[in-house]
Design an enzyme around this catalytic site. Structure first.
Site, PDB file in Angstrom:
ATOM      1  N   HIS A   1       7.284  18.043 -18.095  1.00 22.00           N
ATOM      2  CA  HIS A   1       6.046  18.307 -17.361  1.00 22.00           C
ATOM      3  C   HIS A   1       5.488  19.666 -17.728  1.00 22.00           C
ATOM      4  CE1 HIS A   1       7.940  21.100 -14.418  1.00 22.00           C
ATOM      5  NE2 HIS A   1       9.005  20.327 -14.548  1.00 22.00           N
TER       6      HIS A   1
ATOM      7  N   HIS B   1      11.148  28.570 -10.532  1.00 21.48           N
ATOM      8  CA  HIS B   1      10.334  28.646  -9.303  1.00 21.48           C
ATOM      9  C   HIS B   1      10.348  30.034  -8.664  1.00 21.48           C
ATOM     10  CE1 HIS B   1      10.198  24.018  -8.463  1.00 21.48           C
ATOM     11  NE2 HIS B   1      10.212  24.289  -9.757  1.00 21.48           N
TER      12      HIS B   1
ATOM     13  N   GLU C   1      14.344  19.238 -18.314  1.00 24.58           N
ATOM     14  CA  GLU C   1      14.446  20.052 -17.086  1.00 24.58           C
ATOM     15  C   GLU C   1      15.532  21.117 -17.266  1.00 24.58           C
ATOM     16  OE1 GLU C   1      12.753  20.259 -14.395  1.00 24.58           O
ATOM     17  OE2 GLU C   1      11.532  18.433 -14.397  1.00 24.58           O
TER      18      GLU C   1
ATOM     19  N   ASP D   1       3.017  21.010 -15.747  1.00 23.02           N
ATOM     20  CA  ASP D   1       2.578  21.690 -14.520  1.00 23.02           C
ATOM     21  C   ASP D   1       3.665  22.647 -14.045  1.00 23.02           C
ATOM     22  OD1 ASP D   1       4.153  19.395 -13.953  1.00 23.02           O
ATOM     23  OD2 ASP D   1       3.468  19.342 -11.888  1.00 23.02           O
TER      24      ASP D   1
ATOM     25  N   ASP E   1      11.150  26.317 -16.278  1.00 19.21           N
ATOM     26  CA  ASP E   1      10.789  24.991 -15.732  1.00 19.21           C
ATOM     27  C   ASP E   1       9.335  24.669 -16.065  1.00 19.21           C
ATOM     28  OD1 ASP E   1      10.871  22.658 -14.317  1.00 19.21           O
ATOM     29  OD2 ASP E   1      11.117  23.573 -12.356  1.00 19.21           O
TER      30      ASP E   1
ATOM     31  N   GLU F   1       4.464  16.763 -11.818  1.00 20.08           N
ATOM     32  CA  GLU F   1       5.880  16.596 -11.492  1.00 20.08           C
ATOM     33  C   GLU F   1       6.279  17.469 -10.317  1.00 20.08           C
ATOM     34  OE1 GLU F   1      10.243  16.981 -11.512  1.00 20.08           O
ATOM     35  OE2 GLU F   1       8.789  18.573 -11.691  1.00 20.08           O
ATOM     36  N   GLU F   2       5.730  18.683 -10.289  1.00 21.44           N
ATOM     37  CA  GLU F   2       6.153  19.656  -9.275  1.00 21.44           C
ATOM     38  C   GLU F   2       5.581  19.333  -7.896  1.00 21.44           C
ATOM     39  OE1 GLU F   2       8.409  21.584  -9.642  1.00 21.44           O
ATOM     40  OE2 GLU F   2       8.492  22.483 -11.631  1.00 21.44           O
TER      41      GLU F   2
HETATM   42 ZN   LIG Z   1      10.807  20.931 -13.698  1.00 19.06          ZN
END
Ligand SMILES: [Zn+2]
Length: 392
Positions: free
Chosen positions: A76, A364, A174, A78, A109, A145-146
């Site tokens: 992903h 994150h 991931e 995003d 990520d 995805e997030e």
């Molecule tokens: Zn991820």
């Protein structure tokens, strides 16, 4: 065909502020440029659904649909919001290299892992310039995805399936690594289900409890049973099924002389392959029934399934990826199923899937970062994997 430097490509991807969900193609531009140096065909698929933002997804593929060598890489573009900018040493969308680390939102990520795979594919084509005959390489990249993951991988897979695309295995990039790059390959994930229980008593005056039925007492009794309940001892690759109480609610928080009429509790259960949603629902129903009889209250129960469990067994795909890791790093990775959910839960319905990416330590977080040398190591691993995948 020009070589692709995974660190340079990472930086280009990181400069795009692709907050989830991604509706525009701009953030994909560096990838499209890279794909155009290779014999890939790509298509953008935008999906929308009432109540959810439109999302952009990219599918690219090369090679023929050979017997059993159709490989997919999924990921992903995003990212989660950066949070307070004051917590960042450098602006989150201006990638910065310092002391061997690349800092920026999406490094861990998972934009760098996407760049690693692109670089590995370019290197593979440099070594084997002839068109792929034995199978195909595809990239399935989503912009959703997030968040709720409504208009991303799940819809794209369904569409590709209707177009009769065949896939025999998938790597998701991931960030699975814990202490060292590629020390962990995920071969499945636990499921996640949330139950909302409300106990119904009879409201009344605290001074006349015999005229009321206090659902809070019943709630305490229920929590006593379910919190810490031992469902199972886990399996070879799965942790035990585990329940956590995440929310309780009773009364208005102000009044002190009223026995409330209802009390509710929310619990989330992460479950392995020894359980399933129905079995968990039946278990909780029976606990509620016991409590309702004991305290003379009634109950209602609702649930929301976020993700079903999948995988948890070693597969030829996992073994091959483990071999590639060992060839590059000198040690076999651990195989596990820990962590939250990912799009692999959708992919597992169509093909064997494993997950391997960079370190997750700063995912994150503010000042998200990965080691530059890890980016090159992961590229090497993906490249060796490609060699092994198409070897015979
Ligand atoms: Zn991820």
């Amino acid at each position: 065909m020009a070589a692709i430097d995974p660190v340079e490509l990472s930086k280009e991807l990181l400069r795009h502020e692709t907050l989830t969900p991604v509706a525009k193609q701009d953030g994909f531009a560096p990838l499209v440029a890279a794909l155009n140096t290779l014999p890939f065909e790509h298509t953008f698929y935008n999906f929308s659904e009432m109540g959810h933002d439109e999302t952009c997804n990219l599918f690219a593929t090369t090679g023929g649909q050979g017997d059993s060598k159709n490989l997919c890489f999924a990921g992903h573009l995003d990212v989660v919001p950066p949070g307070p900018l004051s917590a960042w040493k450098y602006p989150p969308f201006e990638p910065y290299e310092k002391d061997g680390m690349l800092v920026g939102r999406g490094t861990s990520d998972m934009k760098c892992a996407i760049a690693c795979f692109m670089a590995a594919v370019a290197r593979y084509y440099e070594a084997h310039p002839a068109p792929l005959k034995k199978g195909s390489i595809s990239l399935l990249l989503t912009g959703d995805e997030e968040g709720r993951a409504i208009n991303g991988t799940e819809k794209l897979l369904s569409l590709l399936n209707s177009k009769k695309y065949q896939f025999n295995g998938c790597i998701v990039g991931e960030p699975t690594s814990n202490d060292k790059v590629a020390d962990m390959v995920k071969i499945g994930r636990r499921g996640s289900i949330t139950f909302y229980v409300t106990l119904h008593g009879t409201q009344g005056h605290v001074a006349y409890p015999h005229l009321a039925k206090n659902p809070v007492s019943a709630l305490c009794g229920l929590i006593n049973i379910v919190q810490g309940y031992q469902f199972d001892l886990g399996t070879e690759f799965f942790d035990p099924t585990h329940l956590e109480v995440v929310h309780i609610q009773a009364g208005d928080g102000v009044t002190t002389n009223v026995i409330p009429g209802t009390a509710s509790v929310t619990v989330n259960i992460r479950f392995n392959t020894l359980y399933n949603p129905l079995k968990l629902q039946e278990w909780l129903e029976s606990q509620c029934l016991t409590i309702s009889k004991e305290y003379d209250v009634t109950y209602s129960l609702q649930y929301r399934l976020s993700a079903n469990t999948f995988g948890g067994e070693q597969s030829p795909l996992g073994i091959l990826l483990g071999d590639a890791v060992q060839s590059v790093t000198g040690s076999l990775p651990n195989f596990g199923t820990t962590g939250g959910t990912s799009d692999a839960r959708f992919i597992s319905q169509y093909m064997p899937v494993v997950e391997l990416g960079l370190l997750n330590a700063t995912a994150h977080k503010a000042n998200e970062q990965v080691a530059v040398k890890d980016i090159y190591t992961l590229t090497d691993i993906y490249y060796v994997f490609l060699e092994k995948w198409f070897a015979n």
